[in-house]
Motif scaffolding. Structure first.
Motif, PDB file in Angstrom:
ATOM      1  N   HIS A 110       1.810   1.746  -3.530  1.00  0.00           N
ATOM      2  CA  HIS A 110       0.649   2.165  -4.322  1.00  0.00           C
ATOM      3  C   HIS A 110       0.365   3.653  -4.154  1.00  0.00           C
ATOM      4  O   HIS A 110       0.211   4.390  -5.140  1.00  0.00           O
ATOM      5  CB  HIS A 110      -0.586   1.359  -3.932  1.00  0.00           C
ATOM      6  CG  HIS A 110      -1.836   1.851  -4.574  1.00  0.00           C
ATOM      7  ND1 HIS A 110      -2.134   1.617  -5.897  1.00  0.00           N
ATOM      8  CD2 HIS A 110      -2.858   2.615  -4.078  1.00  0.00           C
ATOM      9  CE1 HIS A 110      -3.287   2.197  -6.198  1.00  0.00           C
ATOM     10  NE2 HIS A 110      -3.743   2.808  -5.112  1.00  0.00           N
ATOM     11  N   LYS A 127      -3.437   0.210 -15.759  1.00  0.00           N
ATOM     12  CA  LYS A 127      -4.170   0.727 -14.611  1.00  0.00           C
ATOM     13  C   LYS A 127      -5.515   0.023 -14.448  1.00  0.00           C
ATOM     14  O   LYS A 127      -5.937  -0.272 -13.327  1.00  0.00           O
ATOM     15  CB  LYS A 127      -4.369   2.238 -14.753  1.00  0.00           C
ATOM     16  CG  LYS A 127      -3.074   3.040 -14.628  1.00  0.00           C
ATOM     17  CD  LYS A 127      -3.325   4.515 -14.856  1.00  0.00           C
ATOM     18  CE  LYS A 127      -2.032   5.305 -14.789  1.00  0.00           C
ATOM     19  NZ  LYS A 127      -2.244   6.737 -15.067  1.00  0.00           N
ATOM     20  N   ARG A 128      -6.183  -0.251 -15.573  1.00  0.00           N
ATOM     21  CA  ARG A 128      -7.448  -0.978 -15.471  1.00  0.00           C
ATOM     22  C   ARG A 128      -7.216  -2.389 -14.936  1.00  0.00           C
ATOM     23  O   ARG A 128      -8.022  -2.918 -14.165  1.00  0.00           O
ATOM     24  CB  ARG A 128      -8.130  -1.038 -16.838  1.00  0.00           C
ATOM     25  CG  ARG A 128      -8.837   0.252 -17.234  1.00  0.00           C
ATOM     26  CD  ARG A 128      -9.699   0.054 -18.451  1.00  0.00           C
ATOM     27  NE  ARG A 128      -8.901  -0.208 -19.640  1.00  0.00           N
ATOM     28  CZ  ARG A 128      -8.450   0.732 -20.467  1.00  0.00           C
ATOM     29  NH1 ARG A 128      -8.720   2.011 -20.209  1.00  0.00           N
ATOM     30  NH2 ARG A 128      -7.741   0.425 -21.526  1.00  0.00           N
ATOM     31  N   TYR A 182      -8.359   7.056 -14.630  1.00  0.00           N
ATOM     32  CA  TYR A 182      -7.292   6.374 -15.365  1.00  0.00           C
ATOM     33  C   TYR A 182      -6.384   7.390 -16.040  1.00  0.00           C
ATOM     34  O   TYR A 182      -5.473   7.018 -16.725  1.00  0.00           O
ATOM     35  CB  TYR A 182      -7.889   5.433 -16.402  1.00  0.00           C
ATOM     36  CG  TYR A 182      -8.615   4.277 -15.771  1.00  0.00           C
ATOM     37  CD1 TYR A 182      -7.929   3.287 -15.082  1.00  0.00           C
ATOM     38  CD2 TYR A 182      -9.997   4.186 -15.853  1.00  0.00           C
ATOM     39  CE1 TYR A 182      -8.585   2.222 -14.498  1.00  0.00           C
ATOM     40  CE2 TYR A 182     -10.656   3.124 -15.270  1.00  0.00           C
ATOM     41  CZ  TYR A 182      -9.949   2.155 -14.603  1.00  0.00           C
ATOM     42  OH  TYR A 182     -10.616   1.097 -14.027  1.00  0.00           O
ATOM     43  N   GLN A 206     -10.604  -1.232  -9.009  1.00  0.00           N
ATOM     44  CA  GLN A 206     -11.521  -0.455  -8.169  1.00  0.00           C
ATOM     45  C   GLN A 206     -11.820   0.899  -8.781  1.00  0.00           C
ATOM     46  O   GLN A 206     -12.858   1.501  -8.501  1.00  0.00           O
ATOM     47  CB  GLN A 206     -10.942  -0.284  -6.759  1.00  0.00           C
ATOM     48  CG  GLN A 206      -9.794   0.719  -6.639  1.00  0.00           C
ATOM     49  CD  GLN A 206      -8.428   0.135  -6.992  1.00  0.00           C
ATOM     50  OE1 GLN A 206      -8.338  -1.029  -7.376  1.00  0.00           O
ATOM     51  NE2 GLN A 206      -7.388   0.922  -6.843  1.00  0.00           N
ATOM     52  N   ASN A 207     -10.910   1.380  -9.635  1.00  0.00           N
ATOM     53  CA  ASN A 207     -11.104   2.706 -10.227  1.00  0.00           C
ATOM     54  C   ASN A 207     -12.236   2.737 -11.250  1.00  0.00           C
ATOM     55  O   ASN A 207     -12.661   3.806 -11.664  1.00  0.00           O
ATOM     56  CB  ASN A 207      -9.813   3.193 -10.886  1.00  0.00           C
ATOM     57  CG  ASN A 207      -8.775   3.585  -9.854  1.00  0.00           C
ATOM     58  OD1 ASN A 207      -9.086   3.716  -8.677  1.00  0.00           O
ATOM     59  ND2 ASN A 207      -7.549   3.745 -10.282  1.00  0.00           N
ATOM     60  N   MET A 249      -4.627  -3.477 -13.008  1.00  0.00           N
ATOM     61  CA  MET A 249      -4.060  -3.541 -11.663  1.00  0.00           C
ATOM     62  C   MET A 249      -4.905  -2.840 -10.612  1.00  0.00           C
ATOM     63  O   MET A 249      -4.846  -3.180  -9.434  1.00  0.00           O
ATOM     64  CB  MET A 249      -2.649  -2.946 -11.685  1.00  0.00           C
ATOM     65  CG  MET A 249      -1.691  -3.727 -12.564  1.00  0.00           C
ATOM     66  SD  MET A 249      -0.001  -3.124 -12.463  1.00  0.00           S
ATOM     67  CE  MET A 249       0.435  -3.612 -10.789  1.00  0.00           C
ATOM     68  N   PHE A 250      -5.694  -1.875 -11.035  1.00  0.00           N
ATOM     69  CA  PHE A 250      -6.510  -1.112 -10.082  1.00  0.00           C
ATOM     70  C   PHE A 250      -7.977  -1.114 -10.535  1.00  0.00           C
ATOM     71  O   PHE A 250      -8.549  -0.066 -10.858  1.00  0.00           O
ATOM     72  CB  PHE A 250      -6.006   0.328  -9.974  1.00  0.00           C
ATOM     73  CG  PHE A 250      -4.507   0.442  -9.826  1.00  0.00           C
ATOM     74  CD1 PHE A 250      -3.828  -0.302  -8.857  1.00  0.00           C
ATOM     75  CD2 PHE A 250      -3.771   1.274 -10.649  1.00  0.00           C
ATOM     76  CE1 PHE A 250      -2.468  -0.216  -8.716  1.00  0.00           C
ATOM     77  CE2 PHE A 250      -2.390   1.378 -10.519  1.00  0.00           C
ATOM     78  CZ  PHE A 250      -1.742   0.621  -9.552  1.00  0.00           C
ATOM     79  N   ALA A 291      -1.461   6.216  -6.832  1.00  0.00           N
ATOM     80  CA  ALA A 291      -2.769   6.753  -6.452  1.00  0.00           C
ATOM     81  C   ALA A 291      -2.898   8.207  -6.877  1.00  0.00           C
ATOM     82  O   ALA A 291      -1.919   8.954  -6.888  1.00  0.00           O
ATOM     83  CB  ALA A 291      -2.973   6.634  -4.949  1.00  0.00           C
ATOM     84  N   GLN A 344       0.814  -1.207   0.000  1.00  0.00           N
ATOM     85  CA  GLN A 344       0.000   0.000   0.000  1.00  0.00           C
ATOM     86  C   GLN A 344       0.854   1.266   0.000  1.00  0.00           C
ATOM     87  O   GLN A 344       0.487   2.272  -0.623  1.00  0.00           O
ATOM     88  CB  GLN A 344      -0.938  -0.011   1.203  1.00  0.00           C
ATOM     89  CG  GLN A 344      -2.020  -1.065   1.134  1.00  0.00           C
ATOM     90  CD  GLN A 344      -2.934  -0.880  -0.062  1.00  0.00           C
ATOM     91  OE1 GLN A 344      -3.334   0.229  -0.400  1.00  0.00           O
ATOM     92  NE2 GLN A 344      -3.255  -1.978  -0.716  1.00  0.00           N
TER      93      GLN A 344
END
Length: 231
Positions: A111, A216-217, A231, A222-223, A219-220, A116, A108
Motif C-alpha cells: 500500500h 481508490k474510493r 483521490y 479512509q481517504n 479500496m481506501f 499512498a 501495508q
C-alpha cells in the motif's frame, strides 16, 4: 455446494488452493474490489469486514482466510498435521503468524509503496522492514524442512503460499532470491496441479485493473476523511 467469494489476491487464493487440493466441488463468485463490490450489503451480510474471501457452505458462513482454511480442514480431515498437542500447537502458531504478521505487513508495504500519497518514506521503510523480518523468520524455520510443519504438506503451507507469491512486489525482485528456503517452498507448491488450477481462476473472470478514482474510493475509504485531492 460450497460458494467461494473470490478476488485474485493472496487471501482468496489460499482458500482456492485448499479447495483444489481437497477436490471439493465449489462455485466461484467473483468480488471486484476495485468496483467496490466488497461493500455491497449482500457481501457484508456474509463478511461484515468487507474483505475477500468469504465462504458459504450450506448454513455455515466463514470469513477470514485462515479461519476458512481451518474450517475446511476440520470438515474434510485433509491437510491437517498429526492430532497431537505438539503438532496442533505448531499449526495454530504458524497460521496466526501468517494472519497477524505476514499478511498485514506485506499488505501495508504494498500500500505505502504503490498507492499512498507523499510523504511516505517512513511508512515504506517500516512496513518493508517488518515484511522482510517476518519472511526471514519463515526462511529460517524452513531450513532443513520440506514443509512448514516438517514432512507433511498442510494448510499452513497453503497459507504461506498465498503471500509468498507476492514477495517480489513487496520487497523487490531480489527479495525472494535472498530467502532460498522460502523460494524452494514456493516453487514446490507452484509445481502442484492444484496450485496451477487455483492461479488459473483469475482467467475465468474480468476484474477491473485501473486504479482510478472509483477504485481508490472503494479500496481506501479512509481517504474520504481527507480533502478531495486525496483521490
Amino acid at each position: 455446494m460450497i460458494k467461494l467469494h473470490y478476488h485474485p489476491s493472496p487471501n482468496p487464493l489460499k482458500v482456492a488452493l485448499y479447495l483444489e487440493e481437497a477436490g471439493l466441488p465449489y462455485e466461484v463468485i467473483p468480488v471486484d474490489t476495485r468496483k467496490g463490490e466488497q461493500h455491497a450489503p449482500s457481501f457484508r451480510a456474509i463478511n461484515p469486514n468487507g474483505k475477500t474471501p468469504a465462504l458459504v457452505d450450506g448454513d455455515a458462513t466463514v470469513f477470514d482466510s485462515n479461519a476458512i482454511l481451518l474450517y475446511l480442514a476440520e470438515k474434510t480431515g485433509q491437510f491437517l498435521p498429526p492430532d497431537t498437542p505438539a503438532a496442533r500447537a505448531q499449526m495454530y502458531s504458524w497460521l496466526m503468524f501468517v494472519a497477524t504478521g505476514i499478511g498485514p505487513y506485506c499488505g501495508q508495504a504494498v500500500h505505502f509503496k504503490f498507492f499512498a500519497p507523499e510523504p511516505k518514506a517512513y511508512a515504506v521503510n517500516r512496513y518493508t522492514f517488518e515484511a522482510e523480518r517476518h519472511w526471514g523468520i519463515v526462511n529460517d524455520h524452513l531450513a532443513g524442512k520440506q514443509w512448514m510443519l516438517g514432512d507433511t504438506y498442510t494448510l499452513v503451507d497453503m497459507a504461506v503460499w498465498g503471500w509468498a507469491r507476492m514477495i517480489p512486489r513487496v520487497m523487490g525482485e531480489a527479495g525472494l532470491a535472498a530467502m532460498p528456503n522460502v523460494k524452494r517452498h514456493l516453487e514446490a507448491i507452484n509445481a502442484r496441479p492444484a496450485a496451477q488450477r487455483a492461479e488459473a481462476l483469475k482467467e475465468r473472470f474480468s476484474f477491473k485493473q485501473e486504479m482510478d478514482d472509483e477504485a481508490k474510493r472503494a479500496m481506501f475509504p479512509q481517504n474520504a476523511r481527507l480533502a478531495p485531492t486525496a483521490y
